[in-house]
Design an enzyme around this catalytic site. Sequence first.
Site, PDB file in Angstrom:
ATOM      1  N   LYS A  54     -45.691 168.431   6.424  1.00 46.72           N
ATOM      2  CA  LYS A  54     -45.069 168.859   7.544  1.00 46.72           C
ATOM      3  C   LYS A  54     -46.065 170.717   7.875  1.00 46.72           C
ATOM      4  CE  LYS A  54     -40.390 166.492   8.373  1.00 46.72           C
ATOM      5  NZ  LYS A  54     -39.422 165.905   7.859  1.00 46.72           N
ATOM      6  N   GLN A  98     -34.606 169.968   6.414  1.00 46.44           N
ATOM      7  CA  GLN A  98     -35.097 168.386   5.730  1.00 46.44           C
ATOM      8  C   GLN A  98     -33.253 167.431   4.722  1.00 46.44           C
ATOM      9  OE1 GLN A  98     -37.979 166.794   5.636  1.00 46.44           O
ATOM     10  NE2 GLN A  98     -37.528 165.473   4.965  1.00 46.44           N
ATOM     11  N   ASP A 121     -36.175 168.110  15.852  1.00 51.79           N
ATOM     12  CA  ASP A 121     -35.322 166.704  15.112  1.00 51.79           C
ATOM     13  C   ASP A 121     -35.280 165.837  15.901  1.00 51.79           C
ATOM     14  OD1 ASP A 121     -36.637 166.191  12.605  1.00 51.79           O
ATOM     15  OD2 ASP A 121     -34.633 167.200  11.231  1.00 51.79           O
TER      16      ASP A 121
END
Length: 290
Positions: A54, A98, A121
Amino acid sequence: MTAERIDGKAFAAALRARVAERVPVFEAATGRVPGLAVVLVGEDAASQVYVRSKGKATREAGMVSFEHRLPDDTSQAELIALVEALGADDKVDGILVQLPLPPQIDEKAVIAAIDPAKDVDGFTLENAGRLAVGEAGLVPCTPLGCLMLLKDRLGDLAGLEAVVIGRSNIVGKPMAQLLLRESCTVTIAHSRTRDLPGVVRRADIVVAAVGRPEMVKGGWLKPGATVIDVGINRVEGRLVGDVDSASASAVAAAITPVPGGVGPMTIAILLRNTLVTAHARAGLEAPEGL
Ligand code: GUN
């Protein structure tokens, strides 16, 4: 019949290139480039790989990557304090924590601390609720990537039968909402579903997101179905999806490979979402064609 391979890797590369093209335009308008903050707690091997990719993709798109690696014994209060500080930092347009988190930390409490305007997200209650009621908001990366591949291949999805296998908050549930928004007839199947092969057999579109290696067999599919395989399972050193690709390829019209299907789309959408939040935060119109 051998199913056509849906090339998520190529689609993702094109999307990343479109995002990268807009970054200098954003910079010219605002005097800064979009920034994405990624937070990793602990040493989970898969998460470390994801976080590294990422960061790399963010820099390749011309954006700034803020990476925060915290030890395994980080407290919930410390993590929430960091997430709140990122929320207050004007250089940060997107915040990604994460998952999974270590057991001493409640994921829900951490997600609740993310500023919904920076929630790239799409995990906050605000954005999940917006998706559920059909209002514009930020959508989780993996299901949005799957939807883009489906629309690219099938065009208008209205009226198609879609079966989503898996009911997670990250993939299954938002995937079902997105397909419903496209006027599909949507079924969510899961570990307690009776006669899963019979349910899958109805589907024009199958999205497999259960995390069970090669569970979905070709014999379950309706001939000509389009199959999106979200699974990434390591079996004897080999990566396999949730779909048995050998038997499925003989029945489906099209299928995403593992690797090289859905996986690359997730990161491309993350960059897209970051560009979108950066524009919204700067009071600029949303970039088109993404
Ligand atoms: N862990 C597995 N997939 C994801 C994802 O899309 N976002 C975050 N934050 N964590 C994950």
